[in-house]
Each structure stands twice: as C-alpha cells, then as structure tokens.
Motif scaffolding. Structure first.
Motif, short mmCIF file in Angstrom:
data_model
loop_
_atom_site.label_atom_id
_atom_site.label_comp_id
_atom_site.label_asym_id
_atom_site.label_seq_id
_atom_site.Cartn_x
_atom_site.Cartn_y
_atom_site.Cartn_z
N LEU A 119 0.64 -1.03 -0.25
CA LEU A 119 -0.05 0.09 0.16
C LEU A 119 0.67 1.39 0.00
O LEU A 119 0.40 2.06 -0.12
CB LEU A 119 -1.16 0.27 1.06
N LEU A 120 1.62 1.81 0.60
CA LEU A 120 2.58 2.36 0.59
C LEU A 120 3.54 2.97 -0.56
O LEU A 120 3.39 4.33 -0.73
CB LEU A 120 3.56 2.96 2.22
N PHE A 121 4.54 1.58 -0.78
CA PHE A 121 4.52 1.70 -2.07
C PHE A 121 3.55 2.20 -2.84
O PHE A 121 4.35 2.78 -4.25
CB PHE A 121 5.91 0.45 -2.71
N ARG A 122 2.73 1.63 -3.60
CA ARG A 122 2.00 2.23 -4.38
C ARG A 122 0.92 3.99 -3.81
O ARG A 122 1.60 4.39 -5.17
CB ARG A 122 0.19 0.89 -3.85
N LYS A 123 1.02 3.61 -2.80
CA LYS A 123 0.65 5.69 -2.65
C LYS A 123 2.08 6.13 -3.03
O LYS A 123 1.67 7.92 -4.20
CB LYS A 123 0.80 5.48 -1.56
N PHE A 124 3.64 6.29 -2.88
CA PHE A 124 4.57 6.88 -3.43
C PHE A 124 4.25 6.80 -4.97
O PHE A 124 4.42 8.17 -4.94
CB PHE A 124 5.68 5.61 -2.73
N SER A 125 4.18 5.65 -5.55
CA SER A 125 4.47 5.43 -6.94
C SER A 125 3.53 6.43 -7.72
O SER A 125 3.47 7.47 -8.62
CB SER A 125 3.85 4.02 -7.47
N GLU A 126 1.97 6.45 -6.98
CA GLU A 126 0.54 6.56 -7.37
C GLU A 126 0.94 8.82 -6.83
O GLU A 126 1.20 9.44 -8.15
CB GLU A 126 -0.87 6.35 -6.72
N VAL A 127 1.33 9.40 -6.31
CA VAL A 127 1.46 11.14 -5.54
C VAL A 127 2.77 10.58 -6.51
O VAL A 127 2.89 12.65 -6.52
CB VAL A 127 1.85 10.77 -3.96
N THR A 128 3.32 10.58 -6.61
CA THR A 128 4.64 10.28 -7.68
C THR A 128 4.36 11.25 -8.37
O THR A 128 5.09 11.83 -9.47
CB THR A 128 5.71 10.13 -7.36
N ARG A 129 3.67 10.31 -9.60
CA ARG A 129 3.42 10.04 -10.78
C ARG A 129 2.00 11.12 -11.04
O ARG A 129 2.02 12.07 -12.21
CB ARG A 129 2.39 9.34 -11.69
N ALA A 130 1.33 11.66 -9.64
CA ALA A 130 0.38 12.69 -10.04
C ALA A 130 0.63 13.57 -9.75
O ALA A 130 0.62 15.20 -10.21
CB ALA A 130 -0.66 12.48 -9.39
#
Length: 373
Positions: A197-208
C-alpha cells in the motif's frame, strides 16, 4: 537464552547504527537519489514496453529508455536552466547600472491608479515600502543568478558529478526497480500488505505530482513567456521560468507575475498590450490548470487542496526545489499511515459515510448528560 537476547539486541543496535552511518554517507546525494527514483517511476511503463519489444533484453531497454528520457527531459531542462541563469546575469547588469529601476514601475502604477494604493493600504501594505523591498529583492535575486551563471559556465566538477551519478543511478533503477522494491518489501518489518500500500501510494503521488503539477506549471510558464515575447517585454525566458516555478505553488500561480505587468502596461498608457496580457493570462494561462490537470492526473490519488498547499510550501522550506514533490509525498504517506491505523484498530469507522452533524449532536448530548450527572 539470555545470550541469544543479548546477541539479538546488539545486532539490531548495530544494524540501526550502520544504516544511519550509510544514510549520512549518502546525504550529499539525497536529491540525486530521489530524482533518479522519480525517473524510474515515471519511465518504467516505457521501459517495460521496450523490454518486451526487444525480447527481454533489460540492459538495452534501460539504456534506450534513459536516452529517450535525456532527449525529452534532461537535455531541454539543462538548456533552459543555462539560458535562465544567463538572462538573470544580464538582468543584474541592467539593475546594477540603473538601466532598469523596479521602483519606477511601482511609482507609475501608484500615480496612475491611486485606488491600488488605497486597496493595498487596507491590508497594511505600503507601496513605498513595497517599492524599496522590490528593488532590493530584484538586485539580490539577479545577483544570485549572475553568480550561478558564472559557475554554470565554468562547468564545476560537482555539477558534472551529480549529473553522472543521476544518469548512472537512473539506469539501474529503471532496470532493477521491481527487484529493489521486492527486496525492500521482504526486509521491512511492516507487513507485506501495508508495504504494498505504501509503495503504491508513493508511486501514485509521484506520478500525480509530476504530471499534474510540473507539466501544468511548465505549460503555464511557456505560455507566459510566449505572451511576454509576443508583446516585446524584456527577458521573456527568465519570466517564463519564474512563472513556471510560481505555478508549482498552489493558490499563488503565474498571475503574481503577469497581473502586475499588465497593470503597469495599463498605467504606462499601453492599453492594447495590457488588455491582451490580461485576456491571455485569465483566458488561456488561468484555464490550463482546469483543462490539463484532470487529463494528466486521471484517477491517480489526489490530496485535498488545502493539504497540497501546506505540504508544498513546507516542502519548499525543508527540501528546496524538490519540495514540490517531496512535500505532497510526505503528506500522502502521513495519510496512508493513519488510514492503515484506522482500518486495523478501528475497523467499524468509515469516513466516507460519516455524518459529521449527527456525530457532533451525539457527542454534545453525551457531554451534556455527563455534566448533569
């Protein structure tokens, strides 16, 4: 048994100390490591497609992806930054020689539009004080750009070292990114589900953040510099880059540059140019955010506007220019950790179906009943 506990505790202590020492060793490259990670996240879909097209040749796919990244992002950015510092150096020369006087622009607006002084006076803003501060700030800022333009022109060893490490690390993060994440998930003692969940959030927020903030800001800065060039205003590239940087800050935006310039054009009698700049700024530059952001961000995770503002400003203060990504990223991880905590320790709580007024009435009723008792 006692010996095993002692050995275990000493090992954990040694592990923490060695990790902190290694982090201290790499502190000069934290920015490089972070932006290499961003490149790995943003360009990993392209790497995956190229790797499949080349028949599972990860080295070739990573090198090709990095070359495309250099052509699309890195080289144009370095050219723009170099030109930006050169224009800043020329601006400093004009300010230092007295050819440009920022205070005269304020004086022109003050004499042509007395209502502006009256309006600002209600907020405790004195135009005379603003004039002196503007002149000091313009000289200090342009001096900084001039000094860095000299260093950039000389090509310092530190700069080339940072770029070399950035490209080298980006290559390996593109190629080995999934394996590194798998190792981190295995090593971190947070639980695989939480770590995913945390790594997915990291990727999502970085891309966004990159797509929704940096690209939109770059487009707004480009349009701002373009209209400045069209109207024959001085240093369009310099002000275009400044508008790009200001567009990264929520609420502030590029209007803080083009609006005073439009006001000065009107005050100096250039009504046509002033009206064109206002119409273009409000009708084109101002609408870019509303038109592009939903398309670029899509369904990526978005933070509340007020949290984006606070985290971006805090990120700039703590991390410098990288703060427009790091700030919202820290805020997103903060929310993610609390989301995990609420879900696991209060599973009946559902914030999406929370009736705030009903909860407040129930709390007030219980509080009143407790006081009566």
């Amino acid at each position: 048994m006692q010996q095993e506990k002692l050995e275990y505790r000493f090992f954990i202590l040694s592990l923490v100390m060695v990790t902190l020492l290694f982090g201290y060793l790499l502190q000069s490259f934290f920015g490089v490591i972070f932006w290499s990670s961003v490149i790995g996240i943003m360009f990993h879909p392209l790497y995956s497609k190229l790797n499949s097209a080349f028949g599972s040749k990860p080295n070739l796919a990573a090198m090709t992806t990095l070359l495309i990244c250099c052509v699309m992002v890195i080289v144009p950015t370095l050219l723009i930054v170099g030109s930006f510092f050169q224009e800043g150096a020329r601006l400093y020369q004009k300010l230092d020689s007295g050819e440009l006087d920022p205070g005269s622009y304020i004086e022109q607006i003050k004499s042509s539009f007395p209502i502006v002084q009256e309006f600002l006076g209600r907020f405790g803003i004195d135009l005379d004080n603003l004039k002196s501060r503007l002149a000091e700030g313009a000289i200090a800022g342009s001096r900084f750009l001039a000094e860095n333009a000299v260093q950039l022109g000389q090509g310092t060893m530190a700069f080339f070292l940072q770029v070399g490490v950035f490209l080298y690390l980006s290559y390996f993060l593109l190629r080995d990114g999934p394996q590194i994440i798998a190792i981190l998930i295995r090593a971190l003692p947070l639980g695989d589900e939480r770590e995913h969940l945390l790594f997915r959030k990291f990727s999502e927020v970085t891309r966004a953040t990159i797509k929704g903030n940096l690209v939109v800001a770059a487009v707004q800065g480009f349009l701002g510099g373009l209209i400045f060039w069209f109207l024959g205003l001085p240093s369009p590239l310099l002000w275009g880059v400044v508008m790009t940087l200001l567009s990264l800050v929520p609420v502030v935006g590029a209007a803080i540059i083009w609006a005073p310039v439009a006001l000065y054009l009107l005050a100096s009698g250039s009504w046509t140019d002033g009206i064109i700049l206002i119409a273009f700024g409000a009708g084109v530059i101002g609408l870019v955010d509303n038109l592009l952001r939903p398309v670029l961000v899509g369904r990526d995770t978005a933070l509340p506007d007020y949290l984006v503002l606070l985290s971006t400003l805090g990120g700039f203060a703590m991390f410098g220019m990288s703060g427009f990504v790091m700030g919202p990223l820290v805020a997103a991880l903060f929310l993610s950790f609390w989301e995990i905590f609420i879900r696991e320790f209060n599973p009946s709580f559902d914030p999406h179906h929370l009736d705030a007024e009903k909860e407040l009435e129930e709390w007030q009723g219980e509080d009143s009943k407790a006081r009566d008792e």
